[in-house]
Design a protein around this motif. Structure first.
Motif, PDB file in Angstrom:
ATOM      1  N   ILE A  49       0.850  -1.201   0.000  1.00  0.00           N
ATOM      2  CA  ILE A  49       0.000   0.000   0.000  1.00  0.00           C
ATOM      3  C   ILE A  49       0.884   1.250   0.000  1.00  0.00           C
ATOM      4  O   ILE A  49       0.681   2.180  -0.786  1.00  0.00           O
ATOM      5  N   ALA A  50       1.891   1.260   0.877  1.00  0.00           N
ATOM      6  CA  ALA A  50       2.805   2.410   0.939  1.00  0.00           C
ATOM      7  C   ALA A  50       3.543   2.588  -0.383  1.00  0.00           C
ATOM      8  O   ALA A  50       3.698   3.710  -0.877  1.00  0.00           O
ATOM      9  N   THR A  51       3.974   1.474  -0.971  1.00  0.00           N
ATOM     10  CA  THR A  51       4.685   1.535  -2.252  1.00  0.00           C
ATOM     11  C   THR A  51       3.779   2.102  -3.336  1.00  0.00           C
ATOM     12  O   THR A  51       4.200   2.951  -4.133  1.00  0.00           O
ATOM     13  N   PHE A  52       2.541   1.653  -3.374  1.00  0.00           N
ATOM     14  CA  PHE A  52       1.568   2.158  -4.354  1.00  0.00           C
ATOM     15  C   PHE A  52       1.416   3.668  -4.233  1.00  0.00           C
ATOM     16  O   PHE A  52       1.515   4.400  -5.219  1.00  0.00           O
ATOM     17  N   PHE A  53       1.181   4.149  -3.005  1.00  0.00           N
ATOM     18  CA  PHE A  53       0.957   5.585  -2.824  1.00  0.00           C
ATOM     19  C   PHE A  53       2.220   6.406  -3.088  1.00  0.00           C
ATOM     20  O   PHE A  53       2.150   7.509  -3.616  1.00  0.00           O
ATOM     21  N   TYR A  54       3.379   5.875  -2.738  1.00  0.00           N
ATOM     22  CA  TYR A  54       4.633   6.593  -2.981  1.00  0.00           C
ATOM     23  C   TYR A  54       4.915   6.684  -4.476  1.00  0.00           C
ATOM     24  O   TYR A  54       5.334   7.732  -4.976  1.00  0.00           O
ATOM     25  N   ALA A  55       4.659   5.586  -5.206  1.00  0.00           N
ATOM     26  CA  ALA A  55       4.925   5.565  -6.656  1.00  0.00           C
ATOM     27  C   ALA A  55       3.970   6.471  -7.422  1.00  0.00           C
ATOM     28  O   ALA A  55       4.242   6.818  -8.574  1.00  0.00           O
ATOM     29  N   ARG A  56       2.874   6.871  -6.803  1.00  0.00           N
ATOM     30  CA  ARG A  56       1.925   7.778  -7.465  1.00  0.00           C
ATOM     31  C   ARG A  56       2.535   9.147  -7.728  1.00  0.00           C
ATOM     32  O   ARG A  56       2.006   9.930  -8.507  1.00  0.00           O
ATOM     33  N   SER A  57       3.674   9.445  -7.101  1.00  0.00           N
ATOM     34  CA  SER A  57       4.301  10.753  -7.335  1.00  0.00           C
ATOM     35  C   SER A  57       4.914  10.852  -8.732  1.00  0.00           C
ATOM     36  O   SER A  57       5.235  11.954  -9.181  1.00  0.00           O
ATOM     37  N   ILE A  58       5.067   9.740  -9.424  1.00  0.00           N
ATOM     38  CA  ILE A  58       5.519   9.756 -10.817  1.00  0.00           C
ATOM     39  C   ILE A  58       4.283   9.962 -11.689  1.00  0.00           C
ATOM     40  O   ILE A  58       3.375   9.134 -11.685  1.00  0.00           O
ATOM     41  N   LYS A  59       4.256  11.031 -12.416  1.00  0.00           N
ATOM     42  CA  LYS A  59       3.111  11.363 -13.275  1.00  0.00           C
ATOM     43  C   LYS A  59       3.544  11.254 -14.734  1.00  0.00           C
ATOM     44  O   LYS A  59       4.297  12.086 -15.237  1.00  0.00           O
ATOM     45  N   GLY A  99      16.105  17.799 -18.538  1.00  0.00           N
ATOM     46  CA  GLY A  99      16.921  16.856 -19.281  1.00  0.00           C
ATOM     47  C   GLY A  99      16.543  15.411 -18.978  1.00  0.00           C
ATOM     48  O   GLY A  99      15.962  15.095 -17.930  1.00  0.00           O
ATOM     49  N   PHE A 100      16.881  14.543 -19.920  1.00  0.00           N
ATOM     50  CA  PHE A 100      16.514  13.133 -19.791  1.00  0.00           C
ATOM     51  C   PHE A 100      17.248  12.460 -18.629  1.00  0.00           C
ATOM     52  O   PHE A 100      16.659  11.690 -17.871  1.00  0.00           O
ATOM     53  N   ALA A 101      18.545  12.738 -18.501  1.00  0.00           N
ATOM     54  CA  ALA A 101      19.339  12.063 -17.462  1.00  0.00           C
ATOM     55  C   ALA A 101      18.783  12.370 -16.069  1.00  0.00           C
ATOM     56  O   ALA A 101      18.583  11.456 -15.255  1.00  0.00           O
ATOM     57  N   PHE A 102      18.536  13.652 -15.792  1.00  0.00           N
ATOM     58  CA  PHE A 102      17.999  14.036 -14.483  1.00  0.00           C
ATOM     59  C   PHE A 102      16.654  13.351 -14.223  1.00  0.00           C
ATOM     60  O   PHE A 102      16.421  12.809 -13.140  1.00  0.00           O
ATOM     61  N   THR A 103      15.771  13.386 -15.226  1.00  0.00           N
ATOM     62  CA  THR A 103      14.437  12.790 -15.085  1.00  0.00           C
ATOM     63  C   THR A 103      14.530  11.287 -14.846  1.00  0.00           C
ATOM     64  O   THR A 103      13.836  10.749 -13.976  1.00  0.00           O
ATOM     65  N   ALA A 104      15.379  10.613 -15.591  1.00  0.00           N
ATOM     66  CA  ALA A 104      15.530   9.160 -15.431  1.00  0.00           C
ATOM     67  C   ALA A 104      16.082   8.812 -14.047  1.00  0.00           C
ATOM     68  O   ALA A 104      15.586   7.891 -13.390  1.00  0.00           O
ATOM     69  N   ILE A 105      17.086   9.556 -13.607  1.00  0.00           N
ATOM     70  CA  ILE A 105      17.683   9.279 -12.294  1.00  0.00           C
ATOM     71  C   ILE A 105      16.681   9.564 -11.182  1.00  0.00           C
ATOM     72  O   ILE A 105      16.534   8.767 -10.249  1.00  0.00           O
ATOM     73  N   LEU A 106      15.989  10.693 -11.270  1.00  0.00           N
ATOM     74  CA  LEU A 106      14.997  11.020 -10.244  1.00  0.00           C
ATOM     75  C   LEU A 106      13.879   9.974 -10.211  1.00  0.00           C
ATOM     76  O   LEU A 106      13.459   9.547  -9.134  1.00  0.00           O
ATOM     77  N   THR A 107      13.411   9.551 -11.388  1.00  0.00           N
ATOM     78  CA  THR A 107      12.368   8.520 -11.454  1.00  0.00           C
ATOM     79  C   THR A 107      12.854   7.224 -10.822  1.00  0.00           C
ATOM     80  O   THR A 107      12.124   6.580 -10.062  1.00  0.00           O
ATOM     81  N   PHE A 108      14.079   6.840 -11.115  1.00  0.00           N
ATOM     82  CA  PHE A 108      14.653   5.634 -10.500  1.00  0.00           C
ATOM     83  C   PHE A 108      14.698   5.773  -8.981  1.00  0.00           C
ATOM     84  O   PHE A 108      14.326   4.847  -8.253  1.00  0.00           O
ATOM     85  N   TYR A 109      15.138   6.933  -8.494  1.00  0.00           N
ATOM     86  CA  TYR A 109      15.201   7.149  -7.040  1.00  0.00           C
ATOM     87  C   TYR A 109      13.812   7.115  -6.400  1.00  0.00           C
ATOM     88  O   TYR A 109      13.641   6.601  -5.288  1.00  0.00           O
ATOM     89  N   ILE A 110      12.835   7.663  -7.070  1.00  0.00           N
ATOM     90  CA  ILE A 110      11.468   7.622  -6.539  1.00  0.00           C
ATOM     91  C   ILE A 110      10.984   6.180  -6.443  1.00  0.00           C
ATOM     92  O   ILE A 110      10.400   5.765  -5.429  1.00  0.00           O
ATOM     93  N   LEU A 111      11.230   5.387  -7.493  1.00  0.00           N
ATOM     94  CA  LEU A 111      10.827   3.980  -7.474  1.00  0.00           C
ATOM     95  C   LEU A 111      11.561   3.203  -6.375  1.00  0.00           C
ATOM     96  O   LEU A 111      10.954   2.414  -5.643  1.00  0.00           O
ATOM     97  N   ALA A 112      12.865   3.428  -6.265  1.00  0.00           N
ATOM     98  CA  ALA A 112      13.643   2.744  -5.224  1.00  0.00           C
ATOM     99  C   ALA A 112      13.155   3.157  -3.839  1.00  0.00           C
ATOM    100  O   ALA A 112      12.980   2.311  -2.944  1.00  0.00           O
ATOM    101  N   ALA A 113      12.914   4.449  -3.653  1.00  0.00           N
ATOM    102  CA  ALA A 113      12.444   4.929  -2.350  1.00  0.00           C
ATOM    103  C   ALA A 113      11.060   4.393  -2.026  1.00  0.00           C
ATOM    104  O   ALA A 113      10.755   4.123  -0.860  1.00  0.00           O
ATOM    105  N   SER A 114      10.224   4.205  -3.040  1.00  0.00           N
ATOM    106  CA  SER A 114       8.888   3.669  -2.769  1.00  0.00           C
ATOM    107  C   SER A 114       8.974   2.222  -2.280  1.00  0.00           C
ATOM    108  O   SER A 114       8.225   1.823  -1.384  1.00  0.00           O
ATOM    109  N   VAL A 115       9.899   1.446  -2.834  1.00  0.00           N
ATOM    110  CA  VAL A 115      10.084   0.068  -2.360  1.00  0.00           C
ATOM    111  C   VAL A 115      10.677   0.078  -0.952  1.00  0.00           C
ATOM    112  O   VAL A 115      10.226  -0.679  -0.076  1.00  0.00           O
ATOM    113  N   ILE A 116      11.656   0.938  -0.714  1.00  0.00           N
ATOM    114  CA  ILE A 116      12.254   1.038   0.627  1.00  0.00           C
ATOM    115  C   ILE A 116      11.195   1.451   1.642  1.00  0.00           C
ATOM    116  O   ILE A 116      11.112   0.886   2.743  1.00  0.00           O
ATOM    117  N   GLN A 117      10.372   2.410   1.260  1.00  0.00           N
ATOM    118  CA  GLN A 117       9.274   2.856   2.137  1.00  0.00           C
ATOM    119  C   GLN A 117       8.344   1.683   2.465  1.00  0.00           C
ATOM    120  O   GLN A 117       7.937   1.502   3.604  1.00  0.00           O
TER     121      GLN A 117
END
Length: 164
Positions: free
Chosen positions: A111-121, A133-151
């Motif tokens: 549930i927490a992972t679902f709600f955290y991953a919702r921040s990616i639009k 830029g693409f690199a920044f967006t890709a890295i930030l998206t990866f960090y959001i996904l990783a943080a959602s799993v950690i959360q």
């Protein structure tokens, strides 16, 4: 089935009737414009209602929760991440469905992972790529996904600690 918004519909109808008494031409023009807007959005409404009905018919909470329960493993995390990314609308609209899934065995961490991953639009990613830029967006998206799993893992761990 309970129909909501009947009072609003009655109030709008009363407002049109009242305005009709004071200015017939403008009221008729407003009704024509309202009808044109309704004609444009009605197919979209019908598509959304049909799609929602199909999802409700095909997906049963107990069946979904069987993939998201205690033994769900990587598959459960992938489903929670994907569902979080593609979900739209206000967060509170998801609460009843999540509650139903939780009654059928959905893990708190997912549930927490679902709600955290919702921040990616998804619709906003092209704009973000354009600005940052693409690199920044890709890295930030990866960090959001990783943080959602950690959360989610932290929530699962804390819930186990509280239940022990």
């Amino acid at each position: 089935m309970k129909f909501r918004g009947l009072r609003l519909l009655a109030a709008v109808g009363a407002a049109y009737a009242l305005f009709y008494l004071f200015n017939v031409d403008k009221t008729v023009l407003a009704l024509h414009k309202s009808g044109a807007v309704l004609a444009k959005i009605l197919p979209i409404f019908l598509l959304v209602i049909g799609f929602t009905a199909l999802i409700n018919y095909l997906l049963k909470p107990k069946e979904i929760a069987s993939h998201l329960g205690e033994g769900s493993g990587v598959k459960g995390w992938a489903i929670a991440l994907t569902a979080g990314i593609i979900s739209h609308g206000p967060m509170y609209a998801w609460y009843p469905m999540i509650e139903d899934l939780k009654r059928h065995g959905l893990k708190n961490g997912l549930i927490a992972t679902f709600f955290y991953a919702r921040s990616i639009k998804i619709p906003l990613l092209p704009i973000m790529i354009d600005y940052f830029g693409f690199a920044f967006t890709a890295i930030l998206t990866f960090y959001i996904l990783a943080a959602s799993v950690i959360q989610g893992l932290l929530i699962d761990w804390l819930c186990r600690k509280c239940n022990d």
